[in-house]
Design a protein around this motif. Structure first.
Motif, short mmCIF file in Angstrom:
data_model
loop_
_atom_site.label_atom_id
_atom_site.label_comp_id
_atom_site.label_asym_id
_atom_site.label_seq_id
_atom_site.Cartn_x
_atom_site.Cartn_y
_atom_site.Cartn_z
N VAL A 108 0.84 -1.20 0.00
CA VAL A 108 0.00 0.00 0.00
C VAL A 108 0.87 1.25 0.00
N LEU A 109 1.91 1.26 0.83
CA LEU A 109 2.76 2.45 0.94
C LEU A 109 3.61 2.67 -0.30
N GLY A 110 4.03 1.58 -0.94
CA GLY A 110 4.83 1.71 -2.15
C GLY A 110 4.00 1.99 -3.38
N LYS A 111 2.96 1.18 -3.59
CA LYS A 111 2.15 1.27 -4.81
C LYS A 111 1.15 2.41 -4.79
N TYR A 112 0.31 2.45 -3.78
CA TYR A 112 -0.80 3.39 -3.77
C TYR A 112 -0.43 4.78 -3.27
N VAL A 113 0.62 4.85 -2.43
CA VAL A 113 1.06 6.16 -1.93
C VAL A 113 2.15 6.74 -2.81
N ARG A 114 3.29 6.06 -2.89
CA ARG A 114 4.44 6.66 -3.58
C ARG A 114 4.29 6.62 -5.11
N GLU A 115 3.95 5.47 -5.66
CA GLU A 115 3.98 5.32 -7.11
C GLU A 115 2.73 5.90 -7.78
N GLU A 116 1.56 5.55 -7.29
CA GLU A 116 0.33 5.96 -7.98
C GLU A 116 -0.33 7.18 -7.35
N LYS A 117 0.14 7.57 -6.17
CA LYS A 117 -0.36 8.77 -5.49
C LYS A 117 -1.89 8.79 -5.37
N ARG A 118 -2.45 7.64 -5.08
CA ARG A 118 -3.90 7.55 -4.88
C ARG A 118 -4.26 7.92 -3.44
N LEU A 119 -3.31 7.78 -2.53
CA LEU A 119 -3.49 8.13 -1.12
C LEU A 119 -2.32 8.97 -0.68
N THR A 120 -2.55 9.91 0.25
CA THR A 120 -1.42 10.56 0.89
C THR A 120 -0.82 9.59 1.92
N LEU A 121 0.39 9.86 2.31
CA LEU A 121 1.06 9.01 3.28
C LEU A 121 0.27 8.95 4.58
N ILE A 122 -0.20 10.09 5.05
CA ILE A 122 -0.89 10.09 6.34
C ILE A 122 -2.25 9.40 6.24
N GLU A 123 -2.91 9.50 5.09
CA GLU A 123 -4.17 8.79 4.91
C GLU A 123 -3.95 7.28 4.97
N ALA A 124 -2.90 6.81 4.31
CA ALA A 124 -2.61 5.37 4.32
C ALA A 124 -2.26 4.90 5.73
N LEU A 125 -1.43 5.67 6.42
CA LEU A 125 -1.04 5.27 7.78
C LEU A 125 -2.24 5.27 8.72
N ARG A 126 -3.15 6.18 8.54
CA ARG A 126 -4.36 6.19 9.36
C ARG A 126 -5.13 4.87 9.20
N LYS A 127 -5.23 4.39 7.97
CA LYS A 127 -5.96 3.15 7.70
C LYS A 127 -5.24 1.91 8.23
N MET A 128 -3.95 2.05 8.52
CA MET A 128 -3.15 0.91 8.99
C MET A 128 -2.90 0.92 10.49
N THR A 129 -3.17 2.06 11.13
CA THR A 129 -2.77 2.20 12.53
C THR A 129 -3.90 2.76 13.40
N LEU A 130 -4.22 4.02 13.21
CA LEU A 130 -5.19 4.68 14.09
C LEU A 130 -6.58 4.06 13.98
N LEU A 131 -7.06 3.87 12.74
CA LEU A 131 -8.43 3.36 12.58
C LEU A 131 -8.61 1.97 13.19
N PRO A 132 -7.72 1.00 12.91
CA PRO A 132 -7.91 -0.29 13.59
C PRO A 132 -7.73 -0.22 15.09
N ALA A 133 -6.83 0.64 15.57
CA ALA A 133 -6.67 0.79 17.02
C ALA A 133 -7.94 1.33 17.66
N GLU A 134 -8.54 2.34 17.04
CA GLU A 134 -9.79 2.89 17.57
C GLU A 134 -10.91 1.86 17.48
N ARG A 135 -10.93 1.11 16.40
CA ARG A 135 -11.96 0.09 16.20
C ARG A 135 -11.92 -0.94 17.32
#
Length: 454
Positions: free
Chosen positions: A355-382
């Protein structure tokens, strides 16, 4: 004095919605300092040019099979190598063994490569009672299974899961009865849908009904493998509207256009190829005598009959719909990792770096902080893990340090052992677990019980 000071890196400030640069100090397993200074520390680690992220939290994976594959870590080791510090097993109704046994093995082995949360898999109880996949359970069996769920919740399970597609005889009414084993709204429930492709939207509606009529928070499992066959736009509209009405609902998804499950499961029942508009050659098998081979009709039928537990990979999904599920404002990233005999799908070893390589850096579909939120904060809050998922003073020092310019997945569909690039260090409880692909301490993780403070 700090135990550790990580200098020069940037970290996600989710409250501000930006990446910030700061030094991060750790003491007694907790984040104890965030700022520009350099307080005294027993150890200093240079993270210049790197990101210091909360450890990734995989809210949907499948834990080890200790009963059949021995008391060893395979999947959890892959989790650690891709930056995961907490993983949630027992998904799709298929907890691999009784929770009491899982806990006992973790104690015996002195810990695990990552922290483990386990959900109580309902389909396992059906198997133990001898209920066939296509059979309807009796009301007496409903009662026995609900009692077993309650026992595992008392053991510290975080919630309940179903694999509806794997047991077509599993009715909505039976699942609602099982979900009423608890009225605790802080617990967690998740379901693998009833069917995919043309049946995706009705399957999602069934899960929304389960969510609306039970207490636990509800998770739609691996949305991509349900709806990334032409139904993602309609599915996301339905789910997004439901989440806006009820924020206790969510979903997870993984970044590959292929799913994986047992070749002998109901997923591959008659008419599956018509449903997917695919053919036998779109299915790859993972173990001898067919390791790495694409199916013919003959190979497919032989594997179903003689090797039903072999994992198969089905290349049936659409990449643009995978991206839509990942970049949607709601939802979170998860691996759906499963391995059998050391083989399986590369999502078990590459999801988060991909996700961080393909969708953030290469294809720029997500910002870095948006991707990290989906991998860290959101599941932690869930999961209501208040001390995880954020870089903040007082939080657990579960940290993943990575290079945003080089991070990418390495594992392929024929080789799961290629480690990701760009994962620099992984810390669990402030202690170094992984350093540049080398595991330093594989026993820093522990079982996290719902019964303990979190």
């Amino acid at each position: 004095m700090l135990d550790l000071l990580i200098t020069g890196g940037s970290y996600p400030d989710f409250d501000a919605g930006v990446m910030k640069q700061a030094n991060i100090g750790v003491a007694e397993g907790k984040i104890a300092y965030i700022g520009p200074g350099e307080p005294a520390a027993r150890q200093v680690a240079d993270a210049a040019g790197k990101v210091v992220s909360p450890g990734f939290i995989d809210i949907h994976m499948h834990e080890e099979r200790f009963l059949t594959e021995g008391e060893q870590y395979v999947i959890a080791q892959k989790m650690l190598e891709m930056g995961v510090t907490t993983a949630v097993g027992g998904n799709c109704g298929t907890s691999r063994q009784p929770l009491s046994h899982f806990k006992a093995v973790l104690r015996k082995l002195g810990g695990a490569p990552v922290n483990y949360i386990i959900l109580s898999g309902y389909n396992r109880f059906r198997r133990e009672l001898g209920i066939g996949s296509y059979e309807h359970a009796t009301k007496d069996q409903w009662k026995k299974m609900r009692s077993q769920i309650r026992e595992e919740l008392e053991e510290g399970a975080w919630g309940i899961t179903f694999g509806i597609e794997y047991d077509p005889g599993l009715s909505t009414e039976e699942m609602l009865y099982a979900l009423h084993a608890t009225d605790d709204p802080h617990l967690f429930a998740a379901a693998h849908y009833r069917s995919d492709a043309g049946y995706a939207v009705p399957s999602i509606r069934e899960m929304l009904l389960l969510s609306d009529n039970s207490a636990p928070k509800f998770q739609i499992s691996h949305l991509s493998s349900c709806a990334a066959l032409g139904q993602m736009k309609e599915s996301l509209a339905l789910i997004n509207a439901a989440i806006e009405r009820d924020p206790t609902l969510s979903y997870d998804t993984y970044p590959y256009a292929a799913f994986s499950t047992r070749i002998g499961s109901a997923v591959f029942d008659e008419h599956c190829f018509e449903r997917w508009n695919k053919t036998y050659s779109d299915i790859m098998l993972t173990l001898p005598p067919y390791a790495g081979m694409r199916c013919t009709k003959e190979i497919f039928e032989d594997a179903q009959k003689n090797y039903p537990d072999m994992l198969a990979v089905a290349f049936v999904m659409n990449e643009e719909e995978i991206a839509a599920a990942i970049t949607n404002p709601y939802g979170m990233v998860a691996s759906d990792a499963t391995i059998n005999g050391g083989k399986g799908h590369p999502r078990a070893a590459g999801t988060f770096p991909r996700v961080l390589g393909k969708y953030v850096r290469e294809e720029k579909r997500l910002t870095l902080i948006e991707a990290l939120r989906k991998m860290t904060l959101l599941p932690a809050e869930r999961l209501e893990l208040s001390a995880k998922g954020r870089i903040a003073e007082g939080c657990d020092a579960d940290l993943t340090v990575f290079d945003p310019e080089t991070i990418r997945d390495g594992a392929t569909f024929t080789d799961l052992d290629i480690q990701p690039e760009g994962i620099e260090q992984v810390y669990i409880g402030g202690r170094l677990a992984l350093d540049r692909k080398v595991t330093v301490d594989p026993r820093l993780g522990r079982f996290l019980s719902y019964k303990d403070p979190h």
